[in-house]
Design a protein around this motif. Structure first.
Motif, PDB file in Angstrom:
ATOM      1  N   ALA A  93       5.987  11.948   1.134  1.00  0.00           N
ATOM      2  CA  ALA A  93       5.156  11.089   2.130  1.00  0.00           C
ATOM      3  C   ALA A  93       5.486   9.678   1.963  1.00  0.00           C
ATOM      4  O   ALA A  93       4.835   8.803   2.622  1.00  0.00           O
ATOM      5  N   ARG A  94       6.222   9.219   1.078  1.00  0.00           N
ATOM      6  CA  ARG A  94       6.261   7.858   0.813  1.00  0.00           C
ATOM      7  C   ARG A  94       7.792   7.340   0.624  1.00  0.00           C
ATOM      8  O   ARG A  94       8.689   8.323   0.298  1.00  0.00           O
ATOM      9  N   ALA A  95       8.068   5.873   0.669  1.00  0.00           N
ATOM     10  CA  ALA A  95       9.151   5.484   0.471  1.00  0.00           C
ATOM     11  C   ALA A  95       9.696   5.683  -0.774  1.00  0.00           C
ATOM     12  O   ALA A  95       8.855   5.032  -1.815  1.00  0.00           O
ATOM     13  N   THR A 134     -11.965   2.990  -2.008  1.00  0.00           N
ATOM     14  CA  THR A 134     -10.693   2.660  -0.883  1.00  0.00           C
ATOM     15  C   THR A 134     -10.994   3.322   0.488  1.00  0.00           C
ATOM     16  O   THR A 134     -10.937   2.622   1.285  1.00  0.00           O
ATOM     17  N   GLY A 135     -11.466   4.508   0.671  1.00  0.00           N
ATOM     18  CA  GLY A 135     -11.819   4.961   1.804  1.00  0.00           C
ATOM     19  C   GLY A 135     -12.828   4.218   2.741  1.00  0.00           C
ATOM     20  O   GLY A 135     -12.719   4.043   3.810  1.00  0.00           O
ATOM     21  N   ASN A 192       6.283   3.686   4.620  1.00  0.00           N
ATOM     22  CA  ASN A 192       5.079   4.586   4.237  1.00  0.00           C
ATOM     23  C   ASN A 192       4.386   4.557   5.494  1.00  0.00           C
ATOM     24  O   ASN A 192       3.626   5.547   5.870  1.00  0.00           O
ATOM     25  N   ALA A 239     -11.545   0.505   3.467  1.00  0.00           N
ATOM     26  CA  ALA A 239     -10.408   0.582   4.377  1.00  0.00           C
ATOM     27  C   ALA A 239     -11.353   0.791   5.856  1.00  0.00           C
ATOM     28  O   ALA A 239     -10.922   0.112   6.734  1.00  0.00           O
ATOM     29  N   LEU A 270     -10.983  11.163   3.221  1.00  0.00           N
ATOM     30  CA  LEU A 270      -9.625  10.677   3.121  1.00  0.00           C
ATOM     31  C   LEU A 270      -9.979   9.970   1.631  1.00  0.00           C
ATOM     32  O   LEU A 270      -8.753  10.055   0.739  1.00  0.00           O
ATOM     33  N   THR A 291       0.839  -1.245   0.171  1.00  0.00           N
ATOM     34  CA  THR A 291      -0.082  -0.055  -0.160  1.00  0.00           C
ATOM     35  C   THR A 291       0.827   1.271  -0.095  1.00  0.00           C
ATOM     36  O   THR A 291       2.004   1.175   0.720  1.00  0.00           O
ATOM     37  N   GLU A 292       0.549   2.433  -0.847  1.00  0.00           N
ATOM     38  CA  GLU A 292       1.357   3.517  -0.931  1.00  0.00           C
ATOM     39  C   GLU A 292       0.526   4.658   0.162  1.00  0.00           C
ATOM     40  O   GLU A 292       1.479   5.321   0.724  1.00  0.00           O
ATOM     41  N   ASP A 293      -0.638   4.326   0.201  1.00  0.00           N
ATOM     42  CA  ASP A 293      -1.262   5.440   0.948  1.00  0.00           C
ATOM     43  C   ASP A 293      -1.846   4.970   2.123  1.00  0.00           C
ATOM     44  O   ASP A 293      -3.077   4.346   1.978  1.00  0.00           O
ATOM     45  N   LYS A 326      -3.325   6.333   4.648  1.00  0.00           N
ATOM     46  CA  LYS A 326      -3.945   7.419   5.540  1.00  0.00           C
ATOM     47  C   LYS A 326      -5.752   6.618   5.763  1.00  0.00           C
ATOM     48  O   LYS A 326      -6.318   6.683   6.477  1.00  0.00           O
ATOM     49  N   PRO A 327      -6.271   6.232   4.498  1.00  0.00           N
ATOM     50  CA  PRO A 327      -7.546   5.534   4.492  1.00  0.00           C
ATOM     51  C   PRO A 327      -7.621   4.521   5.500  1.00  0.00           C
ATOM     52  O   PRO A 327      -8.523   4.129   6.150  1.00  0.00           O
ATOM     53  N   GLU A 385      -8.142  -3.893  -1.768  1.00  0.00           N
ATOM     54  CA  GLU A 385      -7.832  -3.923  -3.162  1.00  0.00           C
ATOM     55  C   GLU A 385      -8.530  -4.859  -4.104  1.00  0.00           C
ATOM     56  O   GLU A 385      -8.793  -4.480  -5.058  1.00  0.00           O
ATOM     57  N   PHE A 413      -7.499  11.104  -1.342  1.00  0.00           N
ATOM     58  CA  PHE A 413      -6.725   9.909  -2.078  1.00  0.00           C
ATOM     59  C   PHE A 413      -6.920   9.852  -3.590  1.00  0.00           C
ATOM     60  O   PHE A 413      -6.242   9.600  -4.302  1.00  0.00           O
TER      61      PHE A 413
END
Lengths: 430, 293
Positions: free
Chosen positions: B213-215, B254-255, A271, B258, B13, A243-245, A247-248, B266, B17
């Motif tokens: 914010a990411r790798a 996704t919001g 992340n 999740a 969120l 997962t990249e994001d 926050k959700p 996914e 996204f």
């Protein structure tokens, strides 16, 4: 604060028979321990070589050298080679070493055929690998058909699976008589954190984990221990691997809990930690997790977001012991970077192989498998002892670390704040 | 039970996204819509944006400098890619372009490993935006809010540009009938090169914006390209409006997923893609021309 955590609570049949966990005395080291200590072995190794025939030891690395686990695979090869080439004059147990390596690509099918090729065509004496647990699972049946021919050293991936809801005492794992784990056995980077957390972080925890088998296993072992100690799991937050994001998913973290236990590794750990910080959750809950959550390789990319994170792992590069400083410097000289936990556990795999081959005076897999149980190793992480019974793995101290900021531009680093001594995984063989 | 407040939070969120996704798919869908090229190297251009950001910020440049220079550099890479590898393949079966862009993606991944190494890299968000703000119960870092605003304005600008400007009309005309546009005196191959470069700039921009914010890793392109493709299939291949709406839709999905069924998030996104393909093969906003029937 020092606590003893071991598998004795489990009190299973095999535990009673071989219940050495927690009873190891540091004073009375055996002759094997003497043999394993750093300089001595090298000297004996050379001496031994002069007398014996020219038999070589063939070592095969079956590790990922591309994809997400590239860095881990490189670390395993570098750690093993550091011991052999820099400290043992290119020998193991006084015999010259020949290396072969193949890229598993993190793919179980590839791993299985590499194991096959190593055994039948290359005729290796020792297989080191894999990185991924799934690859190790695929290699196991191939190796099991040839337990008389080779020794299997596992610095990272082990190849165990069990359902998350299994009580720790009931966990039974696949055992192979020539498989020797030199890293952690799932239990060590997870359950000890529960002992630390219940006293220092609070009794209410949200479990956040990578939604695949390793996530369930590490997470489940932590949860079992935490609940056993009277803690409460306030919520579970599974997040898909890759997962990249985050926050959700992070919206599900119940902020009335005391802390979060996170099980993420590699770029997922980066992340997760960054976004945990970004969403302000760090102001409401402490963050803790398995050691991989704040591993040396990840800290640079996590930066200040990682400061304050608690994690458990048997090895910490910043550990302030002479043995470790030596190792870190030697590793940096050769590889131009700080060692990580995988480099250390693979370096120790080389130590185990060296001591065993030395003692047996040959490479017969069965003889080696007879001497490794109970062996004591002078590791950069501190002394550890291989278990007497299957599954063979280290009974070792686990560091509880906290990430602290460093001065200047350097990335934050882990500081050891507590040590849980002599931890053994209380698992039975299936 | 899930409360009203939690649903509001999931909505915010999800939209946030979705906006991020819109930035990632905008360039991809432009290229497909105009050139019929499925660019599997789009994620790699995004990754290059992030790595150029790492190098520029490390070298002492500010984040703002990186935000301008890195996307332009990625644009140049995109331009070279188009001229030297894609241009010779126009007019052939789409399979050739898929293969060449997939090959390029691997070349970029290996090159990145050679140059920057295999371990994860990072660069910091600007210190000016270090604080945090609360919007309807969700804590945002100021940087996140900035990304949200920036992306929204940018995507809206592209949309308006396509609908209302002369360049937009030219692009739409090229998509519709390149031969006629050629005949009217416009150099279509230049239009293609330009669009591909702009698409690369957009990908690079996304890399710099999302990098902090990411790798930043050599394999970060893969998940991005996978998700981006699911989105443009849902929206209707090559349909800009469809891609933006599908981004927001997938973001919201996704919001909510999740929040309610995190393990299936996914799966739900790709299930949505499968359902769209079954029910409306041309995508939600697609036209019948893409329908094999």
């Amino acid at each position: 604060m020092i606590k003893i955590l071991d598998g004795r609570d489990a009190s299973t049949e095999s535990e009673r028979q071989h219940g050495r966990a927690g009873t190891t005395s540091r004073g009375g080291r055996s002759r094997r321990a003497f043999l394993a200590s750093a300089g001595t072995t090298a000297a004996l190794g050379v001496a031994g070589c002069l007398g014996s025939g020219g038999d070589t030891v063939k070592v095969g690395f079956a590790v990922a050298q591309s994809g997400a686990y590239t860095l881990l695979g490189e670390s395993v090869i570098n750690g093993f080679k550091l011991r052999v080439e820099e400290e043992l004059d290119g020998q193991l147990g006084g015999r010259d070493v020949e290396f072969v390596s193949q890229d598993t690509e993190g793919d179980p099918g590839t791993g299985s055929s590499i194991a096959q090729e190593f055994i039948t065509r290359e005729e290796v004496d020792v297989i080191v690998g894999s990185i991924s647990g799934a690859v190790a699972s695929a290699m196991r049946p191939v190796i099991e058909d040839h337990v008389d021919d080779l020794v299997w050293l596992c610095p990272v991936g082990i190849g165990w699976q069990w359902p998350m809801d299994t009580p720790t005492d009931d966990v039974s794992v696949s055992c192979t008589s020539t498989q020797f784990i030199t890293g952690d056995a799932y239990y060590q980077p997870s359950a000890p954190m529960a002992d630390f957390a219940i006293e220092n972080l609070g009794d209410s925890c949200v479990l956040a984990f990578a939604d695949y088998s390793a996530g369930y296993q590490y997470g489940g072992l932590f949860r079992n221990r935490f609940e056993e100690l009277g803690g409460d799991i306030a919520g579970e937050v599974p997040v898909p691997v890759g997962t990249e994001d985050y926050k959700p998913y992070l919206q599900n973290v119940d902020t009335s809990a005391d802390f979060v236990f996170g099980m993420f590794a590699g770029s997922d750990a980066i992340n997760f930690v960054k976004q945990f910080h970004e969403t302000g959750l760090h102001e409401e809950l402490d963050l803790s997790g398995v050691g991989f959550l704040a591993e040396a390789d990840a800290l640079g990319a996590q930066g200040d977001a990682a400061v304050g994170t608690y994690s458990a792992l048997p090895y910490t590069p910043g550990k302030d012991t002479e043995r470790n400083q030596e190792f870190v410097e030697a590793y940096q000289d050769v590889n131009d970077r700080e060692p990580n936990v995988y480099a250390c556990t693979s370096y120790d795999a080389a130590q185990v192989a060296d001591t065993a081959i030395e003692e047996v005076g040959g490479t017969d897999a069965n003889d080696i498998a007879d001497v490794i149980p109970g062996i004591e190793v002078d590791s950069p992480r501190g002394y550890f002892e291989m278990t007497d019974s299957m599954p063979y793995h280290p009974v070792q101290d686990v560091d509880i670390r906290r990430v602290v900021a460093t001065e200047g531009d350097a990335p934050p680093t882990n500081e050891v704040i507590d040590t849980i001594e002599r931890v053994k995984a209380p698992f039975d063989c299936a | 039970m899930v409360g009203f407040e939690a649903l509001v939070r999931a909505t915010i969120l999800g939209l946030q996204f979705g906006t991020t996704l819109a930035l990632l798919v905008a360039g991809l869908t432009l290229v497909f819509g105009l050139m019929d090229v499925i660019n599997l190297a789009h994620g790699s251009l995004y990754m290059l944006g992030a790595y150029f950001g790492v190098t520029l910020v490390d070298a002492g440049g500010s984040f703002w400098l990186a935000l301008v220079v890195a996307p332009v550099a990625v644009g140049v890479v995109g331009l070279l890619m188009e001229v030297f590898t894609l241009r010779p393949l126009y007019g052939r079966e789409p399979l050739y372009q898929i293969l060449v862009t997939l090959g390029l993606a691997f070349v970029v991944e290996e090159s990145v490993k050679e140059v920057w190494g295999t371990s994860a890299q990072n660069f910091a968000a600007p210190a000016v935006l270090a604080g945090s703000i609360d919007i309807a119960g969700v804590t945002y870092s100021q940087y996140q809010a900035f990304v949200l605003l920036f992306t929204t304005v940018l995507v809206a600008a592209i949309w308006v540009g396509l609908e209302r400007t002369n360049v937009g009309v030219l692009l739409q005309a090229t998509a519709h009938d390149p031969e006629m546009v050629d005949a009217l005196g416009f150099d279509v191959s230049r239009v293609f090169t330009g669009v591909f470069a702009v698409s690369a700039v957009l990908a690079g921009l996304a890399g710099v914006l999302l990098g902090p914010a990411r790798a930043v890793t050599p394999s970060m392109w893969f998940n991005v390209v996978l998700l981006a493709f699911a989105i443009i299939v849902i929206g209707g291949l090559g349909n800009f409006r469809g891609a933006i709406v599908a981004s927001l839709l997938v973001g919201l999905l996704t919001g909510y997923a999740a929040l309610l069924v995190p393990s299936y998030t996914e799966l739900l996104v790709f299930a949505l893609m499968a359902v769209v393909l079954l029910v409306r093969p041309a995508g939600i906003f697609g036209t019948a021309t893409g329908d094999p029937g």
